[in-house]
Design a protein around this motif. Structure first.
Motif, PDB file in Angstrom:
ATOM      1  N   PRO A 181      40.473  50.064  -3.349  1.00 53.09           N
ATOM      2  CA  PRO A 181      39.386  48.747  -2.981  1.00 53.09           C
ATOM      3  C   PRO A 181      39.895  47.392  -2.146  1.00 53.09           C
ATOM      4  O   PRO A 181      38.667  46.454  -2.127  1.00 53.09           O
ATOM      5  N   ARG A 227      35.195  51.262  -1.481  1.00 55.81           N
ATOM      6  CA  ARG A 227      34.931  50.258  -2.087  1.00 55.81           C
ATOM      7  C   ARG A 227      33.652  50.332  -2.416  1.00 55.81           C
ATOM      8  O   ARG A 227      32.800  49.340  -3.148  1.00 55.81           O
ATOM      9  N   GLY A 228      32.709  50.856  -0.972  1.00 54.73           N
ATOM     10  CA  GLY A 228      31.215  50.652  -1.361  1.00 54.73           C
ATOM     11  C   GLY A 228      30.570  50.323   0.218  1.00 54.73           C
ATOM     12  O   GLY A 228      29.233  50.426   0.656  1.00 54.73           O
ATOM     13  N   TYR A 229      31.151  49.751   1.062  1.00 54.88           N
ATOM     14  CA  TYR A 229      31.012  49.073   2.431  1.00 54.88           C
ATOM     15  C   TYR A 229      30.657  50.195   3.068  1.00 54.88           C
ATOM     16  O   TYR A 229      31.113  51.706   3.662  1.00 54.88           O
ATOM     17  N   GLU A 287      30.199  39.893   3.126  1.00 58.04           N
ATOM     18  CA  GLU A 287      29.688  40.684   1.879  1.00 58.04           C
ATOM     19  C   GLU A 287      28.224  40.328   2.088  1.00 58.04           C
ATOM     20  O   GLU A 287      27.071  41.027   1.799  1.00 58.04           O
ATOM     21  N   VAL A 317      26.888  43.172   3.149  1.00 61.72           N
ATOM     22  CA  VAL A 317      26.496  44.174   2.852  1.00 61.72           C
ATOM     23  C   VAL A 317      25.537  44.334   2.044  1.00 61.72           C
ATOM     24  O   VAL A 317      24.791  45.212   1.700  1.00 61.72           O
ATOM     25  N   LYS A 365      26.516  55.505  -3.781  1.00 58.44           N
ATOM     26  CA  LYS A 365      25.872  53.872  -4.134  1.00 58.44           C
ATOM     27  C   LYS A 365      24.934  53.468  -4.966  1.00 58.44           C
ATOM     28  O   LYS A 365      24.163  53.918  -4.695  1.00 58.44           O
ATOM     29  N   TYR A 369      26.263  45.771  -6.272  1.00 54.44           N
ATOM     30  CA  TYR A 369      26.104  47.212  -6.287  1.00 54.44           C
ATOM     31  C   TYR A 369      27.755  47.806  -6.447  1.00 54.44           C
ATOM     32  O   TYR A 369      28.921  46.922  -6.634  1.00 54.44           O
ATOM     33  N   CYS A 397      30.252  51.634  -6.345  1.00 54.97           N
ATOM     34  CA  CYS A 397      29.514  52.755  -5.764  1.00 54.97           C
ATOM     35  C   CYS A 397      31.194  53.647  -5.790  1.00 54.97           C
ATOM     36  O   CYS A 397      32.024  53.192  -6.513  1.00 54.97           O
ATOM     37  N   ASN A 402      33.239  51.611  -8.734  1.00 53.40           N
ATOM     38  CA  ASN A 402      34.248  50.499  -8.328  1.00 53.40           C
ATOM     39  C   ASN A 402      33.117  49.072  -7.686  1.00 53.40           C
ATOM     40  O   ASN A 402      31.725  49.967  -7.055  1.00 53.40           O
ATOM     41  N   ARG A 403      32.845  47.913  -8.231  1.00 54.32           N
ATOM     42  CA  ARG A 403      32.069  47.252  -8.139  1.00 54.32           C
ATOM     43  C   ARG A 403      32.515  46.787  -5.976  1.00 54.32           C
ATOM     44  O   ARG A 403      33.522  46.407  -5.666  1.00 54.32           O
ATOM     45  N   THR A 404      31.129  47.104  -5.475  1.00 57.42           N
ATOM     46  CA  THR A 404      31.753  46.899  -4.102  1.00 57.42           C
ATOM     47  C   THR A 404      31.055  45.556  -3.798  1.00 57.42           C
ATOM     48  O   THR A 404      32.122  44.336  -2.735  1.00 57.42           O
TER      49      THR A 404
END
Ligand code: ATP
Ligand code: MG
Length: 571
Positions: free
Chosen positions: A301, A312-314, A341, A344, A533, A541, A543, A556-558
């Protein structure tokens, strides 16, 4: 055809965004009736690594501009070099393009599909006296190249007769010669101010199995000899690539002009690459990080790969919004990762349900709350979007809050909990701290004691009573444990690859990953699935990681939240 799939996630056909300079050129070409008004582009990845966010910039332009003008975009794997390519990369590239929201329908091609045609064209050039076999080593050839201001020296083999060239080239491909002993060169101009026009090598001997053509070939075309011709074979009208290919354009044109028969011709147009601060954006460097196990893989990530950003959550929408915001120019630049960022956060703000998670828990006991009582607090999922509804969160006399939401001796402007102070527990009651228990040997706070004001619950008589701070919480009796991975930037230098006398790896951020093992999550999260998410309230944020399994969730921290509630409250 599934129309939506081809459209991409971003509503490409919007009428608000002005055309970029490449789209303006395409529009002029259409108006001028070039290529019968057709628009056909291609995205040409080399399958020697995973796609990164720089590729997303090319993908959005290739697929997006084709679609804007009612044209088509092919996917073409540039697999001219048998040494570096792998099937794993082909599969990941396709997955990533689809994830971004683009589709090539049935038009998946490979440069290797054209090896026969390219070989024929090479033979044709030899027969026309426009190519020759050079027996010199690459060092000798390089030494004769000259400099931009000084003409090169012609090879002693330059004026070999056609029959001898045909014979040698055929024998090169039959495997009669060693790698490096002979090359085929185009016969152009050793005095050209453009170094790429000084009799460039167009074929070399490589005795390696190719992942698609096996052992059929002993000679392989150079990139420059393949790209424009493949464009021509596929009917590509606009061949969009990054600025470093600008100096290759005269060669591209020279070759296509010797291949084309009618009016149609592809046209190469260059734009600036995407570079981002605090990361590296070349497959070779990314591969190095993977090989040396400095990251967990191509989809770590922290990587700027599309698979890493996805994990990573993007979201694809955020990536495309970012790419649209930076645009396309003729000037190299480096874009601030904060801009990405920001995109996002903007996107997840609308989409991610809010939940309560305590990363670094400390027990809080409400001494005047009946010990056997459990209340279900109805909490809205996203204040930005009512349609996301609400959920119930259990509340009881034993909760967890964040350790850093309590201070034994808080300074004046600390709007969280401290002895004698009041805060609101988000979605529940106002509480007042009446005491705490401290481990005298470690100095650690082990338990905090509070009383609650029963009238301050939502709908209660004192629901609107105001206090300065609001904290998130979870019920200690209902919370589950989870692992949370706090990712930060992979490098601690804004331009790790651009520092003279330094290897980019020297700038790896040793704190780019922090793993928290005993985080407390609200019970509704136990149903969460990989890639779901959330906004952990007041934190950021997050995920669900792809390796998560029920009962042992990994988040996971986005991206962190920029503003915490206290900062907002201060204004
Ligand atoms: P890298 O330097 O990362 O290895 P590459 O250019 O060798 O990248 P390719 O697979 O050959 O990678 O690229 C496919 C397409 O993507 C090309 O048209 C290339 O110009 C484009 N591309 C590659 N990197 C970027 C980037 N950073 N920004 C925009 N477009 C890019
Ligand atoms: Mg390349």
């Amino acid at each position: 055809m599934d129309e939506k799939k081809n459209r991409g996630p971003s509503n490409i056909n919007d009428s608000v965004t002005p055309l970029n300079f490449i789209e303006q050129i395409i529009q002029e070409d259409i108006r001028a009736g070039k290529n019968n008004g057709r628009v056909h582009t291609r995205f040409p990845p080399e399958p020697n690594g995973y796609l990164h966010i720089g590729h997303a910039k090319a993908i959005y332009l290739d697929f997006g501009s084709a679609e804007k003008f009612g044209g088509k975009c092919n996917l073409r794997f540039d697999d001219t070099n048998p040494i570096k390519e792998e099937t794993e990369f082909v599969e990941s590239i396709k997955e990533d393009i689809h994830w971004l929201g683009f589709d090539w329908e049935d038009r998946e091609f490979h440069a290797s599909d054209y090896f026969d045609k390219l070989y024929e064209f090479a033979i044709d050039l030899i027969k026309r006296g426009l190519a020759y076999v050079d027996d010199q080593s690459s060092e000798e050839i390089a030494a004769q190249k000259g400099t931009p201001t000084k003409a090169g020296i012609e090879s002693p083999y330059r004026n070999r007769d056609i029959e001898e060239n045909l014979d040698l080239f055929t024998r090169m491909n039959n495997g009669e010669f060693d790698e490096g002993s002979h090359v085929l060169r185009a016969k152009i101009d050793m005095a050209s101010p453009n170094m790429h026009m000084r009799d460039p090598v167009i074929y070399r001997i490589i005795k390696r199995e190719h992942h698609r053509t096996g052992n059929k070939w002993q000679v392989y075309p150079m990139y420059d000899f393949a790209h424009g011709q493949c464009d021509y074979f596929e009917g590509i009208t606009h061949s969009l690539c990054t600025l470093e290919f600008e100096v290759h354009r005269p060669l591209y044109d020279w070759l296509v002009d010797r291949l084309k028969t009618g009016d149609y011709r592809p046209r190469q147009i260059e734009f600036n690459r995407l570079n981002l601060t605090y990361t590296v954006m070349s497959k070779r460097k990314l591969q190095e990080l993977v090989m040396l196990k400095l990251v967990s893989g191509w989809d770590d990530p922290r990587m700027p790969t599309l698979s890493g950003l996805r994990r990573r959550g993007y979201t694809p929408e955020a990536i495309i919004k970012f790419i649209r915001s930076i645009g396309y120019t003729k000037f190299e630049a480096i874009n601030d990762v904060a801009l990405l960022e920001h995109a996002v956060r903007d996107d997840l703000n609308l989409k991610a349900p809010r939940v309560f998670v305590v990363l670094d828990p400390v027990k809080l006991v409400i001494t005047n709350y009946p010990e056997d009582r459990i209340e279900e607090m109805e909490i809205i999922n996203n204040p930005e979007d009512e349609s996301m509804g609400s959920r119930s969160v259990p509340f009881c006399s034993e909760l967890y809050i964040e350790k850093d939401d309590f201070m034994e001796n808080p300074p004046g402007k600390y709007f969280r909990l401290g002895p004698g102070r009041e805060v609101r527990l988000k979605g529940a009651y106002i509480i007042k701290c009446t005491g705490f228990n401290k481990n005298e040997s470690t100095g650690e706070i082990e338990e905090i004691y509070c009383t609650y004001d029963p009238e301050t619950r939502s709908g209660g008589p004192a629901a609107n009573r105001r206090v300065k701070g609001t904290l998130h919480w979870v019920s200690a009796r209902h919370a589950e444990d989870a692992e949370v991975r706090l990712y930060d930037r992979l490098f601690n230098h804004h331009d790790p690859a651009g520092q003279k006398n330094h290897d980019f790896k020297e700038f790896l951020n040793p704190e780019s990953l922090k793993i928290l093992n005993f985080c407390k999550i609200e019970p509704s999260l136990s149903e969460a699935k990989p890639l779901d998410k959330f906004q952990f309230q007041r934190i950021g944020y997050f995920c669900v990681d792809k390796d998560s399994i029920p009962g042992s969730l990994i988040f996971n921290r986005t991206v962190p939240l920029r503003d915490t509630w206290e900062k907002v409250a201060k204004k």
